[in-house]
Scaffold this active site. Structure first.
Site, PDB file in Angstrom:
ATOM      1  N   ASP A 161      40.408  -2.668  12.241  1.00  0.00           N
ATOM      2  CA  ASP A 161      40.181  -1.230  12.132  1.00  0.00           C
ATOM      3  C   ASP A 161      39.558  -0.774  13.449  1.00  0.00           C
ATOM      4  O   ASP A 161      38.505  -1.276  13.852  1.00  0.00           O
ATOM      5  CB  ASP A 161      39.241  -0.964  10.959  1.00  0.00           C
ATOM      6  CG  ASP A 161      39.089   0.509  10.618  1.00  0.00           C
ATOM      7  OD1 ASP A 161      39.684   1.351  11.319  1.00  0.00           O
ATOM      8  OD2 ASP A 161      38.362   0.814   9.650  1.00  0.00           O
ATOM      9  N   GLU A 205      31.551   1.993  13.489  1.00  0.00           N
ATOM     10  CA  GLU A 205      32.224   3.217  13.928  1.00  0.00           C
ATOM     11  C   GLU A 205      31.255   4.391  14.033  1.00  0.00           C
ATOM     12  O   GLU A 205      31.147   5.193  13.114  1.00  0.00           O
ATOM     13  CB  GLU A 205      33.416   3.557  13.039  1.00  0.00           C
ATOM     14  CG  GLU A 205      33.173   3.618  11.553  1.00  0.00           C
ATOM     15  CD  GLU A 205      34.428   4.022  10.794  1.00  0.00           C
ATOM     16  OE1 GLU A 205      35.237   4.825  11.300  1.00  0.00           O
ATOM     17  OE2 GLU A 205      34.599   3.515   9.674  1.00  0.00           O
ATOM     18  N   GLU A 207      35.356   3.004  17.531  1.00  0.00           N
ATOM     19  CA  GLU A 207      35.292   1.963  16.501  1.00  0.00           C
ATOM     20  C   GLU A 207      35.909   0.667  16.989  1.00  0.00           C
ATOM     21  O   GLU A 207      36.945   0.664  17.660  1.00  0.00           O
ATOM     22  CB  GLU A 207      36.029   2.426  15.239  1.00  0.00           C
ATOM     23  CG  GLU A 207      35.992   1.424  14.097  1.00  0.00           C
ATOM     24  CD  GLU A 207      36.695   1.924  12.853  1.00  0.00           C
ATOM     25  OE1 GLU A 207      36.401   1.396  11.757  1.00  0.00           O
ATOM     26  OE2 GLU A 207      37.542   2.837  12.966  1.00  0.00           O
ATOM     27  N   ASP A 253      42.445   6.951  14.551  1.00  0.00           N
ATOM     28  CA  ASP A 253      41.841   5.827  13.826  1.00  0.00           C
ATOM     29  C   ASP A 253      42.963   5.013  13.195  1.00  0.00           C
ATOM     30  O   ASP A 253      43.705   5.508  12.343  1.00  0.00           O
ATOM     31  CB  ASP A 253      40.884   6.365  12.763  1.00  0.00           C
ATOM     32  CG  ASP A 253      40.021   5.289  12.129  1.00  0.00           C
ATOM     33  OD1 ASP A 253      40.333   4.096  12.286  1.00  0.00           O
ATOM     34  OD2 ASP A 253      39.035   5.648  11.459  1.00  0.00           O
ATOM     35  N   HIS A 303      36.672  -1.589   2.545  1.00  0.00           N
ATOM     36  CA  HIS A 303      35.270  -1.187   2.456  1.00  0.00           C
ATOM     37  C   HIS A 303      34.482  -2.231   1.666  1.00  0.00           C
ATOM     38  O   HIS A 303      33.983  -1.977   0.580  1.00  0.00           O
ATOM     39  CB  HIS A 303      35.144   0.209   1.841  1.00  0.00           C
ATOM     40  CG  HIS A 303      35.668   1.280   2.747  1.00  0.00           C
ATOM     41  ND1 HIS A 303      36.936   1.793   2.644  1.00  0.00           N
ATOM     42  CD2 HIS A 303      35.093   1.912   3.800  1.00  0.00           C
ATOM     43  CE1 HIS A 303      37.121   2.702   3.594  1.00  0.00           C
ATOM     44  NE2 HIS A 303      36.022   2.787   4.298  1.00  0.00           N
ATOM     45  N   HIS A 306      31.672  -0.488   8.044  1.00  0.00           N
ATOM     46  CA  HIS A 306      31.916  -1.149   6.755  1.00  0.00           C
ATOM     47  C   HIS A 306      32.439  -2.558   6.956  1.00  0.00           C
ATOM     48  O   HIS A 306      33.109  -2.867   7.944  1.00  0.00           O
ATOM     49  CB  HIS A 306      32.945  -0.348   5.953  1.00  0.00           C
ATOM     50  CG  HIS A 306      34.152   0.044   6.769  1.00  0.00           C
ATOM     51  ND1 HIS A 306      35.261  -0.757   6.844  1.00  0.00           N
ATOM     52  CD2 HIS A 306      34.386   1.117   7.559  1.00  0.00           C
ATOM     53  CE1 HIS A 306      36.151  -0.158   7.656  1.00  0.00           C
ATOM     54  NE2 HIS A 306      35.644   0.965   8.108  1.00  0.00           N
TER      55      HIS A 306
END
Length: 293
Positions: A98, A190, A278, A87, A165, A157
């Protein structure tokens, strides 16, 4: 929500870089390879490309789902049968991408496909006016169709400048309602699929922290920790990024004082396996643009 061209370009640049680095880093996950070497080499790729890490590279083994990274002097190696989640978060001037993928060193192909397919199903449902609960429904339905459970207490998020977040929260299970998706929103979806209980708990080991308050401290080791944390502008950092000795003492003191927030490693039940996929996306008028694909 309004996004100007400069911000849009930064998000797209971060996404393209994250895509390249994730693929190269995941390629280092091989039987017998060392975790610490893999993590440090991948993190170095980001800085060599002229960007910065949004958080320490997360590399989670088997039943672990998130918040694991190499320890200082880590001697763990990848072994046959492992299921490894990689990740990666990077940012360009605070604008974050992300993205994550799962590397299968065993016979877990169906589980890996469950999280991948769930991610694609959720992305296909994204458009302005849709409630985030519908994305959770798409994720849960797809994972269960593959014969596994979604991890209910982990979510996607929102992403904002220097904020990993932000709103909205993207559930991994079906729910009614939720935030209404708007054009210009940026968020990461994700899905996690598991052979275990479908919920993760906290381990005792912590490698990742985030500064949440600014107060003075007299402890020399704590001051060194804050020197490492301050340039992060509230983004997470790793224990191994802090130089010198007695780092644990400084970290513990700052957590007790409410200056640092710890991120314990999260895992499902022992003996289970968790997969993750993700992407980061920008919501457009007619759907979305996936920046990390």
């Amino acid at each position: 929500m309004i996004m100007d061209d400069e911000v849009y370009d930064a998000y797209r640049e971060a996404g393209a870089l994250a895509r390249r680095v994730l693929r190269r880093g995941a390629g280092l996950v091989k039987e017998g390879a060392g975790l610490l070497d893999m993590v440090e080499e991948t993190e170095t790729m980001v800085t060599e490309e002229g960007a910065l890490l949004a958080f320490p590279l997360n590399v989670s083994f088997n039943e672990a789902a998130a918040h694991d990274t190499a320890m200082p002097g880590d001697e763990r190696t990848f072994a046959r049968g492992d299921l490894i989640k990689v990740d990666l978060g990077i940012h360009v001037d605070g604008y974050i991408a992300d993205t994550a993928m799962t590397v299968d060193l065993g016979d877990h192909g169906a589980l890996v496909e469950a999280s991948r397919a769930a991610l694609e199903a959720a992305i296909a449902a994204v458009r302005p006016g849709v409630a985030t609960g519908e994305l959770g429904t798409a994720i849960q339905t797809t994972i269960e169709e593959h014969g596994y459970r979604p991890v209910a207490n982990l979510t996607g998020h929102g992403l904002d400048r220097y904020n990993l977040h932000a709103k909205p929260t993207i559930p991994n299970v079906a729910m009614t309602g939720g935030a209404v998706i708007e054009e210009g929103m940026v968020f990461a979806i994700e899905p996690f699929a598991t052979t275990g209980s479908g919920r993760v708990g906290e381990a005792t080991r912590v490698e990742i922290y985030r500064q949440v308050a600014a107060r003075p401290t007299r402890l020399p080791s704590a001051k060194r920790v804050l020197e490492a944390a301050r340039p992060r502008r509230g983004l997470p950092f790793s224990r191994r990024w802090v130089p010198g000795d007695k780092v644990e003492i400084g970290l513990s003191a700052l957590v007790r004082a409410g200056i640092l927030h710890p991120f314990p490693m999260l895992h499902d039940v022992p003996g289970s396996f968790v997969s993750q996929a993700e992407h980061t996306l920008i919501v457009t008028e007619g759907g979305c643009e996936v920046t990390t694909r």
